[in-house]
Scaffold this active site. Structure first.
Site, PDB file in Angstrom:
ATOM      1  N   HIS A 463       0.826  -1.211   0.000  1.00  0.00           N
ATOM      2  CA  HIS A 463       0.000   0.000   0.000  1.00  0.00           C
ATOM      3  C   HIS A 463       0.863   1.265   0.000  1.00  0.00           C
ATOM      4  O   HIS A 463       0.674   2.139   0.849  1.00  0.00           O
ATOM      5  CB  HIS A 463      -0.904   0.025   1.235  1.00  0.00           C
TER       6      HIS A 463
HETATM    7  C1  LIG Z   1      -0.346  -7.538  -4.535  1.00  0.00           C
HETATM    8  C2  LIG Z   1      -1.196  -6.371  -4.127  1.00  0.00           C
HETATM    9  C3  LIG Z   1      -2.296  -6.573  -3.310  1.00  0.00           C
HETATM   10  C4  LIG Z   1      -3.097  -5.480  -2.933  1.00  0.00           C
HETATM   11  N1  LIG Z   1      -4.276  -5.721  -2.272  1.00  0.00           N
HETATM   12  C5  LIG Z   1      -5.164  -4.701  -2.098  1.00  0.00           C
HETATM   13  C6  LIG Z   1      -6.485  -4.953  -1.620  1.00  0.00           C
HETATM   14  O1  LIG Z   1      -6.895  -6.083  -1.382  1.00  0.00           O
HETATM   15  N2  LIG Z   1      -7.327  -3.884  -1.460  1.00  0.00           N
HETATM   16  C7  LIG Z   1      -6.919  -2.598  -1.699  1.00  0.00           C
HETATM   17  O2  LIG Z   1      -7.715  -1.677  -1.480  1.00  0.00           O
HETATM   18  N3  LIG Z   1      -5.673  -2.349  -2.172  1.00  0.00           N
HETATM   19  C8  LIG Z   1      -4.810  -3.367  -2.417  1.00  0.00           C
HETATM   20  N4  LIG Z   1      -3.588  -3.127  -2.980  1.00  0.00           N
HETATM   21  C9  LIG Z   1      -3.207  -1.723  -3.232  1.00  0.00           C
HETATM   22  C10 LIG Z   1      -3.962  -1.087  -4.404  1.00  0.00           C
HETATM   23  O3  LIG Z   1      -4.097  -1.996  -5.454  1.00  0.00           O
HETATM   24  C11 LIG Z   1      -3.170   0.167  -4.816  1.00  0.00           C
HETATM   25  O4  LIG Z   1      -3.177   1.080  -3.722  1.00  0.00           O
HETATM   26  C12 LIG Z   1      -3.742   0.874  -6.011  1.00  0.00           C
HETATM   27  O5  LIG Z   1      -3.892  -0.017  -7.090  1.00  0.00           O
HETATM   28  C13 LIG Z   1      -2.812   2.013  -6.428  1.00  0.00           C
HETATM   29  O6  LIG Z   1      -3.342   2.661  -7.544  1.00  0.00           O
HETATM   30  P1  LIG Z   1      -2.465   3.659  -8.419  1.00  0.00           P
HETATM   31  O7  LIG Z   1      -3.331   4.114  -9.533  1.00  0.00           O
HETATM   32  O8  LIG Z   1      -1.860   4.668  -7.522  1.00  0.00           O
HETATM   33  O9  LIG Z   1      -1.254   2.768  -8.961  1.00  0.00           O
HETATM   34  P2  LIG Z   1      -1.279   1.473  -9.894  1.00  0.00           P
HETATM   35  O10 LIG Z   1      -2.600   0.820  -9.879  1.00  0.00           O
HETATM   36  O11 LIG Z   1      -0.094   0.673  -9.519  1.00  0.00           O
HETATM   37  O12 LIG Z   1      -1.115   2.074 -11.358  1.00  0.00           O
HETATM   38  C14 LIG Z   1       0.039   2.666 -11.874  1.00  0.00           C
HETATM   39  C15 LIG Z   1       0.032   2.381 -13.377  1.00  0.00           C
HETATM   40  O13 LIG Z   1       0.997   3.197 -14.013  1.00  0.00           O
HETATM   41  C16 LIG Z   1       1.746   2.415 -14.923  1.00  0.00           C
HETATM   42  N5  LIG Z   1       3.061   3.057 -15.046  1.00  0.00           N
HETATM   43  C17 LIG Z   1       3.991   3.228 -14.080  1.00  0.00           C
HETATM   44  N6  LIG Z   1       5.056   3.905 -14.565  1.00  0.00           N
HETATM   45  C18 LIG Z   1       4.783   4.164 -15.867  1.00  0.00           C
HETATM   46  C19 LIG Z   1       5.491   4.835 -16.906  1.00  0.00           C
HETATM   47  N7  LIG Z   1       6.693   5.384 -16.693  1.00  0.00           N
HETATM   48  N8  LIG Z   1       4.930   4.924 -18.142  1.00  0.00           N
HETATM   49  C20 LIG Z   1       3.679   4.396 -18.368  1.00  0.00           C
HETATM   50  N9  LIG Z   1       2.970   3.737 -17.424  1.00  0.00           N
HETATM   51  C21 LIG Z   1       3.511   3.629 -16.192  1.00  0.00           C
HETATM   52  C22 LIG Z   1       1.789   1.047 -14.261  1.00  0.00           C
HETATM   53  O14 LIG Z   1       2.102   0.025 -15.181  1.00  0.00           O
HETATM   54  C23 LIG Z   1       0.394   0.931 -13.701  1.00  0.00           C
HETATM   55  O15 LIG Z   1      -0.514   0.400 -14.623  1.00  0.00           O
HETATM   56  C24 LIG Z   1      -2.748  -4.174  -3.356  1.00  0.00           C
HETATM   57  C25 LIG Z   1      -1.637  -3.975  -4.177  1.00  0.00           C
HETATM   58  C26 LIG Z   1      -0.871  -5.057  -4.575  1.00  0.00           C
HETATM   59  C27 LIG Z   1       0.301  -4.828  -5.486  1.00  0.00           C
END
Ligand SMILES: Cc1cc2nc3c(=O)[nH]c(=O)nc-3n(C[C@H](O)[C@H](O)[C@H](O)COP(=O)(O)OP(=O)(O)OC[C@H]3O[C@@H](n4cnc5c(N)ncnc54)[C@H](O)[C@@H]3O)c2cc1C
Length: 523
Positions: A463
């Site tokens: 997280h």
């Molecule tokens: C294994 C795991 C289990 C989890 N379990 C839970 C759960 O049960 N419940 C819950 O609420 N949360 C859970 N989480 C946390 C939750 O999924 C994250 O907090 C949330 O997905 C974060 O969202 P985000 O949009 O910030 O990042 P992300 O969803 O990680 O998205 C970032 C995106 O940007 C892309 N990216 C990164 N750098 C670049 C670049 N330079 N160029 C182009 N694209 C790029 C990545 O490929 C990705 O698709 C879990 C996370 C993981 C990894």
């Protein structure tokens, strides 16, 4: 030319793309470094561990950890449309009113519980029962379900916790919570239902949305202090992509600060060390990294009913034919939230898994066992995300700095959580399911022994947050309207803007942030 470029199609990027194209007034380009989520292990709820260290995972590692005797911690992150929402454990949680009220009073006005609760409600379609229907959403795009087939051990865990006086009468979403519950999950009829399914997939037919996969953003481009586009690498070539109205970074709590530093926005000295011309000296970019540390605890199971059997042909057939059986489990099936200090808002979670969790999920279970992750919800420790080199394709340097708080308060909560879990396991109906403690072992008691065990076993619950925090103070790099303070036409909308990591599972919080960001940006 597009009006907006969104970088990253994760939890936030999927919501942003749908929301910004809904009116038909904006042309949006969404770029994603990863691929389409075509794997069966994305759809199978329990498939998440099978995605680790594949081409759909960034497969990061922390720096060697002082508090963990120099050990590195594996850090999975989704690298695909849907991002980490297509790899996570699907627990759906709005998190605690105190989280948002805390954001508002510490310098992010407009983010108090009363400002955000209606957004959570609008986002979801909760298909379970609630005592009070007015608190939950029934018509939003995110389908949220009760667990289809909770494991009997998870049910026994919740009942034992209730028997100990931990509440669970009320819903843990839509209001303050402390007690024990089975998880509510981002699933539709036994299949993962991520923000990709809820938002991006239906929007991809719109003429004003273009989605490019396998496009790795290398840096943001500026002209006269305004963001005008991004440089991406795609198919081995560099391309310049321009946006008339601006760029929105949604690359996650690791990707976004990395990209900003590669673009010349970050701590000047650090950028110069890596040969990057400094556009703005902003020391707070990449600092304030917060994570929930997780201490795994394991007990033997008397009966062979754990998820160790999930991969049998019987369960595969049950899932393929009926979307039922053990493969419909989200792994983190039940939770206790409580305060170790007698506060109304929790600082401790016990995240129950009806299976032996080995090597951060990289190794298959060897025995019938159950356990929990003892999770610290309000860490005081702060880490950093920095550049490894000037190479934009190199993984960032992630210093989680777990248990680095000077007074050791973080470790105290973990030690408290271990004892609480032991007491729950000693309570019926869970007591008769247990054949005894396996890890850390019944001899481990007290803070020092727990810290020693952390050296071999501590991990995180994945997280990360806070690396481009929003606030009104001069140090905060992002305003409460999610604009980067030092440049025009550049926004950040993902887990990195959270001033503090919320007391629970943050995926829905990230989606809520993206909803509000789309409103700010469109306005
Ligand atoms: C294994 C795991 C289990 C989890 N379990 C839970 C759960 O049960 N419940 C819950 O609420 N949360 C859970 N989480 C946390 C939750 O999924 C994250 O907090 C949330 O997905 C974060 O969202 P985000 O949009 O910030 O990042 P992300 O969803 O990680 O998205 C970032 C995106 O940007 C892309 N990216 C990164 N750098 C670049 C670049 N330079 N160029 C182009 N694209 C790029 C990545 O490929 C990705 O698709 C879990 C996370 C993981 C990894």
């Amino acid at each position: 030319m597009h009006d907006f470029i969104i970088v990253g199609a994760g939890t936030a990027g999927c919501v942003l793309a749908e929301r910004l194209t809904a009116s038909g007034m904006h042309r949006v380009l969404l770029i994603e470094a990863g691929a389409k989520p075509d794997s069966l292990f994305v759809r199978i709820p329990l498939g998440m561990g099978k995605l680790f260290k594949t081409n759909l995972d960034w497969n990061f590692e922390s720096e060697p950890h002082l508090a963990l005797g120099g050990r590195r911690v594996f850090i999975p992150r989704g690298k695909m449309l849907g991002g980490s929402s297509n790899m996570n454990a699907q627990v759906h949680q709005w998190c605690h009113p105190a989280d948002f009220d805390g954001w508002a009073t510490s310098g992010a006005p407009g983010w108090a519980w009363n400002d955000v609760a209606a957004v959570f409600r609008r986002m979801e379609s909760w298909v379970g029962d609630t005592g009070d229907d007015s608190l939950r959403g029934r018509n939003g795009p995110m389908v949220i379900s009760p667990l289809r087939v909770p494991n009997p051990l998870s049910v026994a865990f919740v009942r034992a916790a209730h028997a100990m006086g931990l509440d669970g009468e009320s819903d843990y979403n839509g209001r303050p919570y402390a007690g024990a519950w089975l998880s509510q999950v981002a699933q539709q009829n036994g299949r993962r239902f991520s923000t990709y399914d809820a938002y991006l997939k239906p929007a991809m037919t719109r003429a004003n949305l273009e989605v490019r996969t396998a496009a790795h953003a290398l840096r943001v481009l500026f002209e006269n202090g305004r963001a005008i586009g991004v440089t991406v690498q795609r198919g081995g070539h560099e391309e310049t992509l321009l946006a008339a109205r601006g760029v929105i970074l949604a690359a996650g709590a690791y990707g976004t600060p990395q990209l900003l530093q590669l673009s010349g926005i970050g701590p000047a000295e650090h950028l110069l060390q890596h040969g990057i011309p400094v556009l703005h000296d902003v020391p707070a970019i990449g600092s304030n990294l917060q994570e929930h540390p997780l201490l795994p605890v394991k007990f033997g199971a008397r009966r062979p009913i754990t998820l160790k059997r999930a991969e049998s042909p019987l369960h595969l057939l049950a899932w393929q034919l009926f979307r039922r059986g053990m493969l419909a489990s989200n792994l983190a099936e039940a939770m206790v939230f409580t305060s170790t200090k007698g506060d109304t808002a929790p600082d401790l979670e016990l995240c129950f898994t009806p299976v032996e969790w080995r090597g951060q999920g990289l190794e298959p279970p060897q025995m019938h066992a159950f356990g929990c992750g003892v999770v610290l919800l309000t860490p005081r420790s702060r880490g950093t995300v920095r550049l490894r080199s000037g190479d934009p394709l190199a993984a960032p340097v992630i210093d989680l700095a777990l248990l680095s708080d000077p007074d050791g308060a973080d470790a105290d909560v973990l030690a408290h959580g271990l004892e609480l879990f032991r007491r729950i396991v000693a309570t019926e109906p869970l007591a008769s399911e247990s054949s005894g403690e396996i890890a850390p072992g019944s001899g481990v008691h007290g803070r020092d022994a727990v810290v020693a065990y952390c050296g071999e076993a501590l991990q995180t619950i994945y997280h990360p947050a806070g690396t481009c925090r929003m606030g009104t103070d001069n140090v905060a790099p992002v305003t409460p309207e999610l604009r980067l303070r030092t440049c025009d036409n550049l926004w950040v909308a993902d887990a990195s803007v959270m001033p503090t990591v919320p007391r629970g599972h943050p995926n829905a919080v990230v989606a809520m942030i993206a909803h509000r960001a789309a409103e700010f940006i469109a306005a």
